[in-house]
Design an enzyme around this catalytic site. Sequence first.
Site, PDB file in Angstrom:
ATOM      1  N   LYS A 464     -12.717   7.515   0.457  1.00  0.00           N
ATOM      2  CA  LYS A 464     -13.253   6.156   0.565  1.00  0.00           C
ATOM      3  C   LYS A 464     -13.105   5.600   1.985  1.00  0.00           C
ATOM      4  O   LYS A 464     -14.031   5.002   2.533  1.00  0.00           O
ATOM      5  CB  LYS A 464     -12.527   5.219  -0.416  1.00  0.00           C
ATOM      6  CG  LYS A 464     -12.653   5.571  -1.860  1.00  0.00           C
ATOM      7  CD  LYS A 464     -12.068   4.501  -2.768  1.00  0.00           C
ATOM      8  CE  LYS A 464     -10.580   4.242  -2.520  1.00  0.00           C
ATOM      9  NZ  LYS A 464      -9.729   5.390  -2.877  1.00  0.00           N
ATOM     10  N   ARG A 538      -9.312  -2.454  -9.249  1.00  0.00           N
ATOM     11  CA  ARG A 538      -8.728  -1.242  -9.809  1.00  0.00           C
ATOM     12  C   ARG A 538      -8.652  -1.276 -11.330  1.00  0.00           C
ATOM     13  O   ARG A 538      -8.269  -0.291 -11.948  1.00  0.00           O
ATOM     14  CB  ARG A 538      -7.322  -1.038  -9.240  1.00  0.00           C
ATOM     15  CG  ARG A 538      -7.364  -0.821  -7.736  1.00  0.00           C
ATOM     16  CD  ARG A 538      -6.069  -0.286  -7.218  1.00  0.00           C
ATOM     17  NE  ARG A 538      -6.177  -0.005  -5.789  1.00  0.00           N
ATOM     18  CZ  ARG A 538      -5.283   0.672  -5.101  1.00  0.00           C
ATOM     19  NH1 ARG A 538      -4.215   1.142  -5.704  1.00  0.00           N
ATOM     20  NH2 ARG A 538      -5.441   0.884  -3.807  1.00  0.00           N
ATOM     21  N   ARG A 573      -2.853  16.119   3.748  1.00  0.00           N
ATOM     22  CA  ARG A 573      -2.551  14.918   4.529  1.00  0.00           C
ATOM     23  C   ARG A 573      -1.054  14.667   4.590  1.00  0.00           C
ATOM     24  O   ARG A 573      -0.511  14.221   5.601  1.00  0.00           O
ATOM     25  CB  ARG A 573      -3.263  13.709   3.909  1.00  0.00           C
ATOM     26  CG  ARG A 573      -3.108  12.420   4.688  1.00  0.00           C
ATOM     27  CD  ARG A 573      -3.868  11.272   4.041  1.00  0.00           C
ATOM     28  NE  ARG A 573      -3.212  10.791   2.830  1.00  0.00           N
ATOM     29  CZ  ARG A 573      -3.677   9.785   2.080  1.00  0.00           C
ATOM     30  NH1 ARG A 573      -4.829   9.222   2.403  1.00  0.00           N
ATOM     31  NH2 ARG A 573      -3.031   9.388   1.011  1.00  0.00           N
ATOM     32  N   ARG A 579       3.601   9.774   4.490  1.00  0.00           N
ATOM     33  CA  ARG A 579       3.529   8.845   3.349  1.00  0.00           C
ATOM     34  C   ARG A 579       4.324   9.404   2.179  1.00  0.00           C
ATOM     35  O   ARG A 579       4.163  10.565   1.789  1.00  0.00           O
ATOM     36  CB  ARG A 579       2.067   8.635   2.934  1.00  0.00           C
ATOM     37  CG  ARG A 579       1.310   7.747   3.897  1.00  0.00           C
ATOM     38  CD  ARG A 579      -0.118   7.495   3.454  1.00  0.00           C
ATOM     39  NE  ARG A 579      -0.238   6.974   2.106  1.00  0.00           N
ATOM     40  CZ  ARG A 579      -1.329   6.401   1.612  1.00  0.00           C
ATOM     41  NH1 ARG A 579      -2.400   6.260   2.395  1.00  0.00           N
ATOM     42  NH2 ARG A 579      -1.377   5.969   0.373  1.00  0.00           N
ATOM     43  N   ARG A 590      -0.892   8.913  -9.843  1.00  0.00           N
ATOM     44  CA  ARG A 590      -1.981   8.086  -9.318  1.00  0.00           C
ATOM     45  C   ARG A 590      -3.310   8.475  -9.959  1.00  0.00           C
ATOM     46  O   ARG A 590      -4.151   7.617 -10.238  1.00  0.00           O
ATOM     47  CB  ARG A 590      -2.062   8.218  -7.797  1.00  0.00           C
ATOM     48  CG  ARG A 590      -0.882   7.575  -7.076  1.00  0.00           C
ATOM     49  CD  ARG A 590      -0.793   8.013  -5.619  1.00  0.00           C
ATOM     50  NE  ARG A 590      -1.893   7.478  -4.831  1.00  0.00           N
ATOM     51  CZ  ARG A 590      -2.194   7.898  -3.600  1.00  0.00           C
ATOM     52  NH1 ARG A 590      -1.500   8.891  -3.049  1.00  0.00           N
ATOM     53  NH2 ARG A 590      -3.190   7.358  -2.941  1.00  0.00           N
TER      54      ARG A 590
END
Length: 669
Positions: A464, A538, A573, A579, A590
């Site tokens: 996104k 969401r 990533r 993160r 998630r």
Amino acid sequence: MGNALGCRPQRQDNGRVDEQQKARKELRDKGSPDVAAAAQEALPDNVRIVFVLGGPGSGKGTQCERIVAKYGHTHLSAGDLLRDEVKSGSELGKQCEAIMKEGKLVPMEVIIGLLRAAMVRSGGSSFLIDGFPRALDQAEMFERMVKPAELVLAFDCPEEVMEARLLKRGETSGRSDDNTATIRKRFETFVSQSLPVIAHYEQLGKCHRISAVPPPEEVFEAVQAAIERSEAEAKLLEAASVVFVLGGPGSGKGTQCERIVAKYGHTHLSAGDLLRDEVKSGSELGKQCEAIMKEGKLVPMEVIIGLLRAAMVRGGGSSFLIDGFPRALDQAEMFERMVKPAELVLAFDCPEEVMEARLLKRGETSGRSDDNAATIRKRFETFVSQSMPVIAHYEQLGKCHRISAIPAPDKVFEAVQAVVEGKAVATLAPPPDEDVQMVVPLAQGELHPEALVVFVLGGPGSGKGTQCERIVAKYGHTHLSAGDLLRDEVKSGSQVGKQCETIMKEGKLVPMEVTIALLRNAMVRSGAKDFLIDGFPRAMDQALAFEQMIKPCRMVLAFDCREEVMEARLLKRGETSGRSDDNAATIRKRFETFVSQSLPVISHYEQLGKCHRISAVPPPEQVFAMVCHVLEPTARASLTITSSGQLQQKQGLEVEPAAEVPAPALAFA
């Protein structure tokens, strides 16, 4: 031809369900691009819809001609539109013709799509829709897909008169259905399916029954009176302001309502009092309501709302105080759809033990059978389970003011005055188990009047962010991320930021109304017109709250990607991002959250014809090519991008998918 409260058409059998689902799929896959494009265009806000109903031979056509000549309405016939589509030779027309030749019913979403498309193409604002809806499910779907009708003209005529007229017409018309046997069947269909529609709109105070027995000139005089009365009612309701007054039994609503009326001159309405008065009046509706209540059943809420609407019209006032209503969310939603949204909600807060003591004290002298401990407890339970969600709903919209009802009535009224006179700011719902109230100061100014909102959705790792950067670079949209705005608020050290930080540290969710207020402020401050909102909404409650508090979105970009592809991207990533959530266990959670909460949002916007699913599997350049195709003004029909990157243009009507057990569709002679 009598009516019956709460009547609903029967559902179809499983065989009919399968046929309807198949027909819907065919028509969505191979429809008419012109109709699809028009059906997705926005209608003007001032659109006015009049339904014209009546048995075969009641003279609807004659009266429609006169209405068009005098008032300039655009006259639409569902049957004519379907026949015209078939004659046009379009792909949609061919599909409909094939369905009808097999003796099946054309799905009613298609019929409503044709009506909506005709409304858009006409450029008009006042529509006369003839012979529709023929059943309650059609009425309900039309109101969801288009908008509620303001007026229903129902032509009443004895069967023997209609039969004589049709047989007379049959002498010259050459119509195969103008014979006694077919006429009787059409009467039976009208009585079983269309009379409940008339009864439904009578309960809402929108239906005018007009005798079709006199000569056409006399009938038209009654029609004119009904139209002019409806227009006057619409103007009155449009200018009116509505205040709902809510609170548990014993919270002192009645006392405060008396004071509000005395000081501000509001017209005070109580749903319960109106129902009792209707029963006492001995009217036909009152007798039916009394019979329902004697059986221990609930009077349909559309009846209650119809009584409230009629009382508002009769009162002729401009400010209405509606006491003890709505008691449940469905009542609130139906009232807003059928009458108008409330401008303000006063919610009186009082501990149960205080309310119970008050009611028991009142019971010593009131003689009311419900002022006893056992009944009071049940009333509290009902209030908590049904009415508290209503209060929470209006808090999320920033319309609700909670006022403590513990102090003396004079002190309570001081707080009421501050709210009514605009000296108090509406508070947002506090987080669960928190006493703190979070108030986000609203940015000065207003949203651009032509603001357009695009939501960007997709699972974690669907790309996104990358696509948003490209959209901003090419089209100049203002890019907003709900998460970034929340993090910025925390960093700012503001009171709201500190509260949000505390909530998040405890592993709780920041109230969605805070997030929406931050989005609204960012939109206003930017002064921009085109907005790209990333990763929001969401969940369905966020989508609905955003649309009510700010405005509906223009479109939704939904990036489709297989979980294994997204997981591989996120783990890659995670090797450099640092993160904490880029690990296998968190990623799976998630995904589960996205599937359970966000996919229903995508489905919702697909049903509205606003969602474009795009495969996020190909390289970013290919994905962006598809995004550009969607964002260009010429891309009207909904798009689906396959996992291989191929573009599929769905040229059918963008309509709701069939429910598991769809209701009957339209049948045309």
